[in-house]
Design a protein around this motif. Structure first.
Motif, PDB file in Angstrom:
ATOM      1  N   THR A  47      -5.156  11.148  -1.774  1.00 45.07           N
ATOM      2  CA  THR A  47      -5.460   9.801  -2.269  1.00 45.07           C
ATOM      3  C   THR A  47      -6.645   9.830  -3.227  1.00 45.07           C
ATOM      4  O   THR A  47      -6.596   9.243  -4.313  1.00 45.07           O
ATOM      5  CB  THR A  47      -5.771   8.868  -1.083  1.00 45.07           C
ATOM      6  OG1 THR A  47      -4.719   8.997  -0.124  1.00 45.07           O
ATOM      7  CG2 THR A  47      -5.884   7.424  -1.526  1.00 45.07           C
TER       8      THR A  47
ATOM      9  N   LEU B 110      10.648   2.480   0.882  1.00 46.67           N
ATOM     10  CA  LEU B 110       9.615   3.501   1.040  1.00 46.67           C
ATOM     11  C   LEU B 110      10.244   4.892   0.928  1.00 46.67           C
ATOM     12  O   LEU B 110       9.701   5.793   0.285  1.00 46.67           O
ATOM     13  CB  LEU B 110       8.926   3.334   2.397  1.00 46.67           C
ATOM     14  CG  LEU B 110       7.684   4.192   2.620  1.00 46.67           C
ATOM     15  CD1 LEU B 110       6.624   3.884   1.582  1.00 46.67           C
ATOM     16  CD2 LEU B 110       7.131   3.979   4.013  1.00 46.67           C
TER      17      LEU B 110
ATOM     18  N   ASN C  38       1.618  -1.233   2.527  1.00 50.92           N
ATOM     19  CA  ASN C  38       1.326  -2.292   3.507  1.00 50.92           C
ATOM     20  C   ASN C  38       1.052  -3.649   2.879  1.00 50.92           C
ATOM     21  O   ASN C  38       1.110  -4.663   3.549  1.00 50.92           O
ATOM     22  CB  ASN C  38       0.159  -1.885   4.397  1.00 50.92           C
ATOM     23  CG  ASN C  38       0.623  -0.951   5.489  1.00 50.92           C
ATOM     24  OD1 ASN C  38       1.046   0.169   5.209  1.00 50.92           O
ATOM     25  ND2 ASN C  38       0.591  -1.410   6.718  1.00 50.92           N
TER      26      ASN C  38
ATOM     27  N   THR D 194      -6.011  12.042   2.866  1.00 52.81           N
ATOM     28  CA  THR D 194      -7.279  11.569   2.296  1.00 52.81           C
ATOM     29  C   THR D 194      -7.558  12.244   0.958  1.00 52.81           C
ATOM     30  O   THR D 194      -7.859  11.575  -0.035  1.00 52.81           O
ATOM     31  CB  THR D 194      -8.438  11.866   3.279  1.00 52.81           C
ATOM     32  OG1 THR D 194      -8.106  11.275   4.540  1.00 52.81           O
ATOM     33  CG2 THR D 194      -9.737  11.291   2.784  1.00 52.81           C
TER      34      THR D 194
ATOM     35  N   TYR E 226       3.574   3.597  -3.031  1.00 60.01           N
ATOM     36  CA  TYR E 226       3.535   4.319  -1.755  1.00 60.01           C
ATOM     37  C   TYR E 226       2.215   4.024  -1.039  1.00 60.01           C
ATOM     38  O   TYR E 226       2.173   3.661   0.134  1.00 60.01           O
ATOM     39  CB  TYR E 226       3.636   5.809  -2.105  1.00 60.01           C
ATOM     40  CG  TYR E 226       4.177   6.751  -1.069  1.00 60.01           C
ATOM     41  CD1 TYR E 226       4.144   6.461   0.292  1.00 60.01           C
ATOM     42  CD2 TYR E 226       4.699   7.985  -1.456  1.00 60.01           C
ATOM     43  CE1 TYR E 226       4.630   7.361   1.215  1.00 60.01           C
ATOM     44  CE2 TYR E 226       5.194   8.884  -0.536  1.00 60.01           C
ATOM     45  CZ  TYR E 226       5.152   8.573   0.802  1.00 60.01           C
ATOM     46  OH  TYR E 226       5.624   9.464   1.704  1.00 60.01           O
ATOM     47  N   LEU E 227       1.130   4.151  -1.806  1.00 61.89           N
ATOM     48  CA  LEU E 227      -0.212   3.959  -1.244  1.00 61.89           C
ATOM     49  C   LEU E 227      -0.416   2.517  -0.765  1.00 61.89           C
ATOM     50  O   LEU E 227      -1.079   2.270   0.229  1.00 61.89           O
ATOM     51  CB  LEU E 227      -1.259   4.326  -2.306  1.00 61.89           C
ATOM     52  CG  LEU E 227      -2.722   4.350  -1.872  1.00 61.89           C
ATOM     53  CD1 LEU E 227      -2.953   5.472  -0.876  1.00 61.89           C
ATOM     54  CD2 LEU E 227      -3.623   4.547  -3.079  1.00 61.89           C
TER      55      LEU E 227
ATOM     56  N   ALA F 127       9.293   7.545  -1.920  1.00 60.04           N
ATOM     57  CA  ALA F 127       8.773   8.851  -1.513  1.00 60.04           C
ATOM     58  C   ALA F 127       9.597   9.962  -2.157  1.00 60.04           C
ATOM     59  O   ALA F 127       9.050  10.962  -2.619  1.00 60.04           O
ATOM     60  CB  ALA F 127       8.796   8.973   0.003  1.00 60.04           C
TER      61      ALA F 127
END
Lengths: 223, 557
Positions: free
Chosen positions: A51, A154, A141, A48, A137-138, A158
């Motif tokens: 980000t 991914l 999805n 969190t 990366y973020l 990374a």
């Protein structure tokens, strides 16, 4: 040529620098936590905070890019080979012999050629790599299901992200070390980024211009 | 680990006791007393009928089928519906593989098979009198057992060995019910007049006792769920939602969703708006919770990002066999048949579960066994499809044989990582044909049943004959795995797995291919390259600084 104390880092640039310091350090601690290097921060909190810090830093970069372009400050960052060998020679040999740093800060160029080259690489390669891989990366999805072998991509992202982070750590080590080089000491090198003022060699024309048009940038000469 | 220690300690002091050759682990030589009420208290039904006022339910009932006939006088289609459900047929043709499955067809890692072990196993058939699995279940409408699902008096029970019938009026000492409790005479009138919608106890009295004992098979279905604490099952706890099984397994004309042969691993309608009164026949988490169930915070959104790779169960069922009832984790049939120096049967209690009950770790009839509580699941990619080896697939006896194999592929766009109970077995197989075998273990008075004769050749030959398959006459033992999808015992949200359980070196997903997990491998090539770079920079500045200090010339000019 005359040495004067001139405001070289306006308020925004100082804000930019120190915000970056806080955000990048935050990203380092949380990022390496997510990587599994340490467990000082819980994984969930680290994600969190990482980000949020990353998004803030991106916003700051967008803002600073705007600043660089509109104020023309971007010219400070254009790389040059001129004088590069002198600077490299100084760090490799001269510094041990008590030589003076060959670069003289001038008004239109705050960075020596080596600094300029470093910032050029950081700004054009390392930072873009870390934020592009970071954003992908973020947002995995949103695109992961559209590619084949998503977990490979991914993995690649990374690891590129991680390598870029290690490059920034490496930069930070050298950056901090170089602040100790050059006789005046660490504190003297950090001070301009706090007060904004630094000793700069001005031509007579530059001095005259500043005194006439931007007197607030000049510190009155003592005695 | 805790359990392993318990096991070792207990084996060390393990008392060798003799026990009568009974099929169940829980035996008692006394007549039981009927329970005063149902084992699970659930919300009152909304029926408009009071069955205690029906004249037909006040008459004398001689047997279960008598009651069913009375039920059918009003509920005219009920038996027909039940008889066409898997609850009755024990027969299921897999829609994708075409494989013939169902309790009457499969080989498992417990007592081996249902076929060959009627009437013990058919004590939990939702009917009366299925004594021979080579025949279809009884076809008479009155052979359906309405009460086992609808009794709300709590004192209806089936005999453990009666092919689905209630215990006889004259209870012989040692007789037990399908839950292993000492049997009692069932009051059929009381049961018939109490009927209502099934509570957790109605389903649980069979489904909690699969494999012949409490939580033996599933791992996530035990008597702890009759009245679970909220920490054991957030849905079924009276302190939580107090849901019954049918709240999720919504029935339609006596057919239920939720199969462990063809698991509905995701709900394609998860995010469709649900209209009032609309049916929802898919028993998945997403059916109610959608595929983005976490709060709309940054952390919640990141958790939602997991739902395409992880089944909800993976994080929300941190361990199974919670609530004080252990599950069987290992069954080694190869050591069965040993007797003590007096030629007597051995029963060694070696495991004490959380509620104090002692479970046997060696029994002459069954061999070696191990148990676990709060068991960390085995994780695997799963698309819902399960295939059984049964006796039709050739096996490789040199490796561990999957009694049932779970299908899944990280790249198929629909498989997700699921938690499983992975049962370890060592069971008999046909050494000549390299196939698993049906075994006739239960059969009091039989001259071929393993329990009593302790002759595998006879037991296998009889089991295979029962299902009409060949047996080479030569048997061996093979290590097996059997996979049980874990989906019950959902913990409260705050007890869900924390990130670090998986996002760490040697985390829960270690060794699982096809997924990249941040935080599991900081020592990989990129990590090592990065470290080298940082190390080089540090050494470089240290060396540079040292030379500057030693030269001592800096700042002279």
């Amino acid at each position: 040529m005359v040495k004067r104390i001139v405001k070289v880092y306006p308020r925004f640039e100082r804000f930019w620098h120190w915000s970056q310091v806080i955000l990048i350090l935050t990203l380092m601690v949380t990022g390496f936590g997510i990587n599994g290097l340490h467990g000082f921060v819980s994984f969930g909190t680290a994600v969190t905070v990482h980000t949020i810090a990353a998004l803030l830093l991106l916003a700051l970069w967008i803002f600073s890019t705007f600043w660089l372009v509109t104020t023309g400050t971007w010219r400070q960052f254009t790389p040059t080979l001129e004088g590069m060998m002198h600077v490299i020679f100084y760090y490799a040999v001269g510094v041990f012999k008590g030589k003076k740093h060959p670069y003289r800060k001038v008004l239109w160029r705050k960075h020596n050629p080596l600094q300029a080259a470093t910032y050029f690489v950081l700004k054009w390669i390392v930072f873009p790599v870390i934020w592009i891989t970071g954003l992908l990366y973020l947002t995995f999805n949103f695109w992961g299901s559209a590619v084949t072998d998503a977990s490979f991509w991914l993995w690649l992202l990374a690891n590129l992200h991680l390598l870029a982070a290690y490059v920034i750590v490496t930069f930070l080590i050298i950056h901090l070390y170089l602040l100790t080089v050059g006789g005046h000491g660490f504190g003297a090198h950090v001070k301009p980024m706090i007060t904004g003022y630094d000793e700069v060699e001005l031509t007579a024309e530059e001095e005259a211009y500043l005194e006439a048009d931007e007197p607030w940038r000049l510190k009155p000469q003592e005695g | 680990m805790k359990n392993l220690r318990k096991l070792i300690a207990a084996v060390g002091i393990g008392a060798v006791v003799t026990a009568p050759a009974l099929a169940s682990e829980t035996t008692g030589a006394k007549v039981g007393t009927p329970p005063a009420g149902p084992k699970s208290i659930t919300a009152p039904g909304t029926s408009t009928a009071d069955h205690s006022k029906f004249e037909i339910l006040k008459k004398e009932f001689a047997s279960g089928p008598d009651v069913t006939e009375a039920c059918l006088s009003c509920h005219t289609e009920a038996s027909d519906q039940v008889q066409h459900s898997i609850h009755y047929s024990w027969d299921f043709t897999h829609p994708d593989t075409g494989q013939s499955l169902g309790k009457s067809k499969v080989i498992n890692a417990f007592c081996g098979s249902v076929a060959g072990n009627e009437p013990r196993c058919t004590s939990c058939h939702v009917g009366y009198g299925w004594k021979d699995m080579s025949q279809p279940p009884p076809q008479a409408a009155s052979a359906v057992d309405c009460l086992v699902c609808h009794d709300r008096s709590g004192q209806y029970a089936k005999s453990a060995t009666g092919a689905g019938h209630v215990p006889p009026p004259e209870i012989k000492p040692g007789m037990i019910t399908m839950t292993g409790a000492p049997a009692w005479p069932v009051d059929l009138n009381k049961a018939a007049q109490s009927v209502g919608l099934p509570g957790r106890d109605n389903c649980g009295n069979c489904h909690f006792y699969g494999g012949g004992g409490d939580n033996v098979k599933h791992g996530d279905l035990s008597s702890a769920l009759y009245m679970p604490e909220e920490s054991v099952d957030v849905h079924m706890s009276p302190d939580g939602e107090n849901m019954v099984c049918a709240t999720c397994h919504v029935s339609d004309k006596h057919q239920w969703p939720g199969s462990r042969y063809d698991v509905t691993a995701t709900d394609p309608h998860a995010n469709d708006p649900l209209k009032p009164g609309e049916r929802r026949d898919v028993a998945t988490c997403e059916s109610c919770h959608s595929d983005s169930p976490h709060p709309a915070t940054l952390a919640g959104l990141k958790l939602d990002d997991h739902t395409n790779t992880l089944a909800c169960q993976t994080c929300h069922i941190p361990s199974f066999a919670r609530g004080g009832v252990a599950t069987k984790t290992l069954w080694d049939w190869s050591t069965a048949g040993q007797k003590d120096e007096n030629g007597k049967i051995i029963k060694r209690k070696g495991y004490t579960q959380a509620d104090g009950k002692e479970l046997p770790t060696y029994v002459t009839m069954k061999g070696g066994m191990a148990y676990g509580e709060d068991v960390v699941p085995y994780y695997a990619w799963f698309d819902g499809q399960v295939e059984y080896a049964n006796a039709e697939r050739e096996i490789d006896p040199t490796g561990v044989v999957d009694v049932n194999s779970i299908k899944g592929d990280p790249n198929d766009g629909q498989s997700r990582i699921w938690p499983f109970k992975r049962m370890e077995g060592r069971q008999a197989y046909d050494k000549g044909l390299n196939r698993l075998v049906f075994t006739h273990v239960f059969g009091p008075g039989s001259d071929t049943a393993y329990w009593g004769n302790f002759d595998w050749n006879k037991a296998i030959a009889a089991g295979m004959q029962k299902v009409g398959l060949d047996y080479s006459g030569e048997y061996g033992f093979v290590d097996t795995y059997m996979y049980w999808p874990i989906t019950h015992m959902v913990a409260p949200a705050e007890q869900a797995l924390s990130c670090v359980e998986c996002h760490s070196a040697d985390g829960r997903m270690a060794g699982l291919a096809g997924v990249f997990l941040p935080g599991t491998d900081s020592m990989n090539w990129a990590g090592m390259l990065g470290r080298l770079m940082v190390l080089a920079a540090l050494l470089g500045v240290l060396a540079h600084g040292a030379i500057r200090l030693l030269s001592g010339k800096e700042g002279e000019q």
